[in-house]
Design a protein around this motif. Structure first.
Motif, PDB file in Angstrom:
ATOM      1  N   GLU A 175      25.219  31.285  36.379  1.00 60.82           N
ATOM      2  CA  GLU A 175      26.528  32.049  36.372  1.00 60.82           C
ATOM      3  C   GLU A 175      26.576  33.081  37.711  1.00 60.82           C
ATOM      4  O   GLU A 175      27.783  33.201  37.964  1.00 60.82           O
ATOM      5  CB  GLU A 175      26.401  33.164  35.398  1.00 60.82           C
ATOM      6  CG  GLU A 175      26.704  32.347  33.770  1.00 60.82           C
ATOM      7  CD  GLU A 175      25.666  31.793  33.202  1.00 60.82           C
ATOM      8  OE1 GLU A 175      24.285  31.764  33.679  1.00 60.82           O
ATOM      9  OE2 GLU A 175      25.490  31.111  32.142  1.00 60.82           O
ATOM     10  N   LEU A 176      25.661  33.429  38.174  1.00 64.59           N
ATOM     11  CA  LEU A 176      25.908  34.076  39.551  1.00 64.59           C
ATOM     12  C   LEU A 176      26.477  33.299  40.422  1.00 64.59           C
ATOM     13  O   LEU A 176      27.206  33.629  41.133  1.00 64.59           O
ATOM     14  CB  LEU A 176      24.450  34.904  39.917  1.00 64.59           C
ATOM     15  CG  LEU A 176      24.509  35.546  41.229  1.00 64.59           C
ATOM     16  CD1 LEU A 176      25.434  36.774  40.883  1.00 64.59           C
ATOM     17  CD2 LEU A 176      23.105  35.928  41.734  1.00 64.59           C
ATOM     18  N   GLY A 230      26.832  37.958  26.747  1.00 67.07           N
ATOM     19  CA  GLY A 230      25.705  38.337  26.999  1.00 67.07           C
ATOM     20  C   GLY A 230      24.960  37.720  28.288  1.00 67.07           C
ATOM     21  O   GLY A 230      24.859  38.235  29.399  1.00 67.07           O
ATOM     22  N   VAL A 231      24.224  36.583  27.888  1.00 66.72           N
ATOM     23  CA  VAL A 231      23.318  35.930  28.894  1.00 66.72           C
ATOM     24  C   VAL A 231      24.169  35.318  30.234  1.00 66.72           C
ATOM     25  O   VAL A 231      23.665  35.726  31.376  1.00 66.72           O
ATOM     26  CB  VAL A 231      22.602  34.744  28.408  1.00 66.72           C
ATOM     27  CG1 VAL A 231      21.624  35.175  27.422  1.00 66.72           C
ATOM     28  CG2 VAL A 231      23.438  33.824  27.572  1.00 66.72           C
ATOM     29  N   LEU A 271      26.317  38.672  31.747  1.00 65.43           N
ATOM     30  CA  LEU A 271      25.658  39.428  32.839  1.00 65.43           C
ATOM     31  C   LEU A 271      25.155  38.888  33.924  1.00 65.43           C
ATOM     32  O   LEU A 271      24.652  39.478  34.959  1.00 65.43           O
ATOM     33  CB  LEU A 271      24.450  40.048  31.825  1.00 65.43           C
ATOM     34  CG  LEU A 271      24.902  41.062  30.835  1.00 65.43           C
ATOM     35  CD1 LEU A 271      23.607  41.650  29.948  1.00 65.43           C
ATOM     36  CD2 LEU A 271      25.571  42.113  31.276  1.00 65.43           C
ATOM     37  N   SER A 272      24.600  37.516  34.000  1.00 63.92           N
ATOM     38  CA  SER A 272      24.104  36.955  34.881  1.00 63.92           C
ATOM     39  C   SER A 272      25.292  37.058  36.046  1.00 63.92           C
ATOM     40  O   SER A 272      24.778  36.654  37.089  1.00 63.92           O
ATOM     41  CB  SER A 272      23.527  35.357  34.681  1.00 63.92           C
ATOM     42  OG  SER A 272      22.556  35.208  33.831  1.00 63.92           O
ATOM     43  N   ILE A 332      27.285  39.383  36.834  1.00 64.86           N
ATOM     44  CA  ILE A 332      27.948  40.846  37.054  1.00 64.86           C
ATOM     45  C   ILE A 332      27.777  41.118  38.482  1.00 64.86           C
ATOM     46  O   ILE A 332      28.728  41.928  39.087  1.00 64.86           O
ATOM     47  CB  ILE A 332      27.469  41.868  36.021  1.00 64.86           C
ATOM     48  CG1 ILE A 332      28.382  43.041  36.160  1.00 64.86           C
ATOM     49  CG2 ILE A 332      26.012  42.069  36.201  1.00 64.86           C
ATOM     50  CD1 ILE A 332      27.897  44.021  35.014  1.00 64.86           C
ATOM     51  N   ASN A 333      26.785  40.864  39.210  1.00 64.75           N
ATOM     52  CA  ASN A 333      26.462  40.984  40.588  1.00 64.75           C
ATOM     53  C   ASN A 333      27.665  40.369  41.351  1.00 64.75           C
ATOM     54  O   ASN A 333      28.066  40.919  41.998  1.00 64.75           O
ATOM     55  CB  ASN A 333      24.968  40.789  41.104  1.00 64.75           C
ATOM     56  CG  ASN A 333      25.012  40.935  42.644  1.00 64.75           C
ATOM     57  OD1 ASN A 333      25.583  41.673  43.408  1.00 64.75           O
ATOM     58  ND2 ASN A 333      24.123  40.189  43.367  1.00 64.75           N
ATOM     59  N   HIS A 380      22.237  36.082  22.213  1.00 66.68           N
ATOM     60  CA  HIS A 380      22.972  36.450  23.189  1.00 66.68           C
ATOM     61  C   HIS A 380      23.529  37.837  23.225  1.00 66.68           C
ATOM     62  O   HIS A 380      24.140  38.441  23.914  1.00 66.68           O
ATOM     63  CB  HIS A 380      24.043  35.682  23.991  1.00 66.68           C
ATOM     64  CG  HIS A 380      23.698  34.046  23.982  1.00 66.68           C
ATOM     65  ND1 HIS A 380      22.516  33.686  24.214  1.00 66.68           N
ATOM     66  CD2 HIS A 380      24.668  32.937  24.193  1.00 66.68           C
ATOM     67  CE1 HIS A 380      22.583  32.367  24.354  1.00 66.68           C
ATOM     68  NE2 HIS A 380      23.827  31.942  24.182  1.00 66.68           N
ATOM     69  N   HIS A 437      28.540  46.331  24.206  1.00 67.44           N
ATOM     70  CA  HIS A 437      27.787  46.503  25.149  1.00 67.44           C
ATOM     71  C   HIS A 437      28.225  46.050  26.518  1.00 67.44           C
ATOM     72  O   HIS A 437      28.058  46.670  27.471  1.00 67.44           O
ATOM     73  CB  HIS A 437      26.423  46.244  24.944  1.00 67.44           C
ATOM     74  CG  HIS A 437      25.709  47.129  24.002  1.00 67.44           C
ATOM     75  ND1 HIS A 437      25.477  48.225  24.100  1.00 67.44           N
ATOM     76  CD2 HIS A 437      25.098  46.884  22.810  1.00 67.44           C
ATOM     77  CE1 HIS A 437      24.645  48.842  23.159  1.00 67.44           C
ATOM     78  NE2 HIS A 437      24.534  47.805  22.214  1.00 67.44           N
ATOM     79  N   PHE A 438      28.441  44.616  26.396  1.00 71.28           N
ATOM     80  CA  PHE A 438      28.772  44.035  27.708  1.00 71.28           C
ATOM     81  C   PHE A 438      30.048  44.522  28.554  1.00 71.28           C
ATOM     82  O   PHE A 438      30.253  44.591  29.856  1.00 71.28           O
ATOM     83  CB  PHE A 438      28.352  42.690  27.223  1.00 71.28           C
ATOM     84  CG  PHE A 438      27.188  42.225  26.774  1.00 71.28           C
ATOM     85  CD1 PHE A 438      26.163  42.973  27.211  1.00 71.28           C
ATOM     86  CD2 PHE A 438      27.162  41.421  25.856  1.00 71.28           C
ATOM     87  CE1 PHE A 438      24.701  42.953  26.460  1.00 71.28           C
ATOM     88  CE2 PHE A 438      25.957  41.269  25.047  1.00 71.28           C
ATOM     89  CZ  PHE A 438      24.851  41.902  25.533  1.00 71.28           C
ATOM     90  N   ALA A 476      29.788  47.418  30.353  1.00 66.72           N
ATOM     91  CA  ALA A 476      29.031  47.231  31.509  1.00 66.72           C
ATOM     92  C   ALA A 476      29.962  46.897  32.562  1.00 66.72           C
ATOM     93  O   ALA A 476      29.924  47.441  33.633  1.00 66.72           O
ATOM     94  CB  ALA A 476      27.855  46.447  31.418  1.00 66.72           C
TER      95      ALA A 476
END
Lengths: 591, 591
Positions: free
Chosen positions: A63-64, A87-88, A91-92, A94-95, A127, A136-137, A140
């Motif tokens: 995902e990144l 989730g998984v 978040l992968s 997000i950068n 997840h 939560h996500f 974020a």
């Protein structure tokens, strides 16, 4: 870097499904490819993508990489979409999404979430964090996006009361709200799509706004009096000026004003410079192009010409430590015409409601007919005289100096270039970009490894096939190397040049010259194309001498459908001068 | 999975530096390796790690891999530390840290930040969002950590007034607050360390608490009356029971009660089962071991034995959709002794202040002397009878059924196993783990690709060298494959078994059986060890038949310092029965 394609689409009236509404909107604003990785919370939505006539799914290895690819696509295409799972997956990514935020790249991130009831009951599902809170996500992501929504079902209630403050908006209204902000603010946005809503009914769109994109009206209506006030003040500054310099930063390209910029520079025979975040926005072969302005970290001639100008027309300026040379960029506000996306500031006086595009067009009329200033364009060059290193013997060991000299000859008009942060990007500062070249890079957010997946996206986002060249360090490439598999699977054929200097040379310059923490695992780069599925015909070379480099570049110059890989072996401490200067000025800024 | 090592360290009194204080604390609580990727905001701190006599830096190819490695290390060692740089680094790691949160793994994430003054002035620095707010990322991490702090300088003021509510605590107090919560709650924590504070003075530690770790006192003091009340109620339930089953979930291992569990099971000749998140916590070769309990998604015999027991002693239970078989686990609260980390619930009645370890010891006395119940351990087996597939001809194509049968023979006592979510983990459910085997897996958070970097960490975190075997799908391995380079650079020698079924078979079972979005780029896995630096002696095999598998496993059974890679070619739709059952039960739960 390209204009947005706008396809009015007839299906937005009345009832459709949420997935179809969202995808139709994306297609309307020019998206043709959607990047991501499948996950069980997003599979139904992927079906809808598959079924859409104008959209194509592009899966990446993780995902990144998908987020980076989407970012590269948006830079070329004007907008990108990214789909991940709860989730998984999200978040992968997000950068990459945060990088889009820092560098103003419009990417819509769509996240497949657990069904509405599962979320409402707080069930402990995979997840998730197993604490009953599915928010939560998105919270974020609220830190790194300009707008977000978790979609809810449309009911008769939401339709009737969608415009009252205390009820949920319709899904269509939420989608439009987020997408409009993404498109107008050039920042990423976030849409959470619960599995039960993918095929749920979606009430009619409330308004048509896509046509407004082309006119820039989404940025706010332009008040005619503001524009004439702006012109009056600007003309006053410019008319008394001998040396006028146009300084272009990245927000110019994000707001699609290349044509207006070009017209301005030509009309007034103006000198121009870009920041390092805007390379390629102005044709670097134009007469009067000064070079790349980086304050005290750049070339002295460029700095003198920019900071000493009588008037600087700054277009889309949003400087950082790295692009300002450790905050050494010194632009006198009294002599500055600062054109921002939705307003301008002239000699310190704000002119609200004057968009960048309108300001550029108005200024073009103001400067029309000016002749070139005698001393506008000092003979400053962003690279050593061409061929300076031509007499180096073929068996000489490669150096950064020789490498960039050779690249100046290797590059061609209309190349699609990518240069990763570090020695690759900073080294390329010594090379004038050919006419029509685009450069994919991330000099502000500066996440190493970004460019390989971003180039995958940029190649798909370009309006025609172009030769693509990636310049990337070994440490950076290790971060995201698996996306070479995605590039090969897509049939793309970039020339990948790996600068192998055995570790993070950019960090060695900053601190820890010989520290083992600046080392990396040693890879056998020659096996790289084979692992990732390249054809046995692919050009794969490891070069340590000038002659080998020349041979390798000659062999891969016409990629013909295959990826090429040239591993250039360089000294651990061989650093482009631009990088040394940058590190010195940033350190002096006390970071 | 191991006990924490506790090294009282003499240097914590008086003045030290913030970096040294933090690193001394980590060493005290048993950390020996620190994982991460260097970045300019963290380089000074990496110097301090290099200078520390008891700590070793382990660089990985990217930050997500570092977070996964830290998680694997913490599972073996009891605690891990992860160091990343501001923005680009920390956000790349967040999926791994969130996984540690979801699965209760104690990891301290230390993030190198811009200098205090740079943050205070809101300067636009690289790796930030260029909006003047340096708090975005710690706020994102607050969603996935149990405690966080951004460290500030110690001054005379902070020392004098550290215990008043309206002033900042000392750095030492903040470090201790976060670290204590990480260690006691078994969740990740976050420490932001600005560059100017790395070598700044650090005032004395205010209290010694490390010794409390060994006694469990950090979890709260145990009230003796509570424990006797617990014993009384528990004895009442157990004394009348014929069939008592111990059901173990992952919080048991996280709170280090393996020895107490083993004593309890032996003392009472009790039947036992684990959840899928706790495999390896109970010796699966013990008499009375029933198998893995997954509600309706598991084996009927295990379900009947657990749910039909007169009393279930649940240890560290925290079920999710996947571990409860889509919420089909049915445990009658009236017959349940529910031992949680800091309290117990007996037949529905809470007993506060009774820790898991204390409850287990007390119960051991209660059950001592019970004989094995006649029907306690039905002949239920978690795998087909050994050798059931022995007569398959050598040229037969491989199937999941044959693969897991062969693995049952291949595995050995004390193997360190890792099985990635999907067909690998679910397939391994058909195999009884050998005595002393540990299994690294992430069946709750379920982020594919986790296990390769996690195994790097787990191998370094294990107290002795053990044979390591990784089972991972092709789609999962593509996510994080580059960390094979880190594994090879560390001189580790796992046997990597790639289940190549040409895409995300786990997704194909759920939805989109033939959808192209469930496909992946095709890699030539045989080139993998070579790219990542393996010795030419490494065993590298691609197997499609039973005979080839048998040969390959024989060739790599004794790794002898080299990584081995066996690519097992399997059908796209060949799915272990446990995975099919799981998908059916989860779908029925309406997710």
């Amino acid at each position: 870097m390209a204009t947005r394609r706008s396809d009015p689409h007839p299906s937005l009236d009345g009832i459709t499904t949420i997935a179809k509404y969202l995808l139709d909107r994306l297609a309307q604003v020019g998206v043709r490819h959607i990047f991501g990785v499948p996950g069980d919370y997003s599979l139904l939505f992927l079906d809808a993508i598959d079924a859409h006539p104008d959209l194509e799914w592009v899966g990446t290895a993780n995902e990144l990489n998908a987020a980076y690819a989407a970012d590269g696509y948006a830079r070329m295409n004007g907008l990108a979409a990214l789909v991940t799972t709860y989730g998984v997956g999200e978040l992968s990514a997000i950068n990459g999404v945060a990088g889009s935020y820092a560098e103003h790249v419009p990417v819509l991130h769509i996240v497949g979430m657990p069904a509405t009831d599962v979320q409402r009951q707080g069930l402990h599902v995979h997840h998730g964090l197993l604490d009953g809170d599915s928010g939560h996500f998105v919270r974020a992501f609220d830190e790194v996006t300009c707008a977000s929504a978790t979609l809810t079902a449309d009911t008769a209630d939401t339709a009737d009361t969608a415009d009252t403050a205390d009820t949920a908006d319709t899904a269509a209204a939420e989608i439009d709200r987020v997408l409009r902000r993404v498109v107008s603010e050039k920042e990423p946005g976030y849409l959470g799509l619960p599995t039960d809503l993918v095929h749920a009914p979606c009430l009619a769109a409330e308004e048509e706004w896509v046509a407004d994109l082309a006119t820039g009206a989404l940025l706010g209506s332009e008040a005619e009096p503001a524009l004439s006030g702006f012109v009056e003040r600007a003309a006053e500054l410019i008319d008394g000026a001998t040396r006028v310099v146009v300084l272009v930063d990245h927000l110019a390209d994000r707001h699609h004003v290349r044509a207006e910029l070009d017209a301005l520079i030509r009309a007034g025979h103006l000198a121009s410079a870009t920041t390092k975040a805007a390379r390629g926005t102005v044709d670097e072969t134009t007469p009067g192009f000064l070079g790349v302005y980086v304050g005290a970290a750049g070339e002295d001639g460029v700095r003198a010409a920019v900071e000493g100008a009588d008037v600087v027309i700054a277009v889309g300026l949003h400087l950082s430590d790295l692009s300002s040379g450790g905050f050494t960029a010194t632009l006198d506000p009294g002599r500055l015409l600062d054109l921002r996306p939705t307003h301008a500031v002239v000699g310190g006086v704000p002119c609200r409601g004057v968009t960048m595009a309108a300001a550029l067009s108005a200024l073009t009329a103001v400067v029309a007919g000016r002749g070139p200033a005698a001393d506008d364009a000092p003979a400053c060059s962003s690279r050593p005289a061409r061929g300076a290193q031509a007499s180096v013997p073929a068996d000489a060991e490669l150096t950064q100096a020789i490498l960039w000299d050779r690249f100046a000859d290797f590059l061609r008009p209309d190349d699609l270039l990518a240069a990763d942060q570090g020695t690759a990007f900073e080294g390329l500062l010594a090379v004038r970009l050919p006419r029509g070249a685009d450069l994919i890079a991330q000099p502000l957010w500066a996440s190493i490894g970004y460019t390989l997946p971003a180039l995958l996206g940029a190649q798909l986002g370009a309006s025609a096939h172009r030769r693509a060249v990636l310049l990337i360090g070994d440490g950076a490439l290790q971060m995201t190397a698996q996306e070479l598999g995605g590039i090969i699977a897509q049939g793309l054929d970039p020339i990948v040049v790996v600068l192998n200097n055995d570790g993070y040379t950019v960090e060695r310059v900053i601190h820890g010259r010989d520290a083992h923490y600046n080392g990396i695992a040693r890879w056998n780069w020659s096996a790289c194309p084979s692992l990732f599925g390249a054809s046995p015909d692919a050009v794969v070379r490891r070069v340590t001498t000038v002659g080998e480099l020349d041979d390798a570049l000659a062999a891969c110059a016409e990629p013909a459908g295959n990826v090429s890989l040239v591993e250039v072996v360089l000294g651990q401490y061989d650093v482009p001068p631009a990088l040394s200067r940058l590190v010195r000025t940033v350190a002096a800024a006390g970071e």
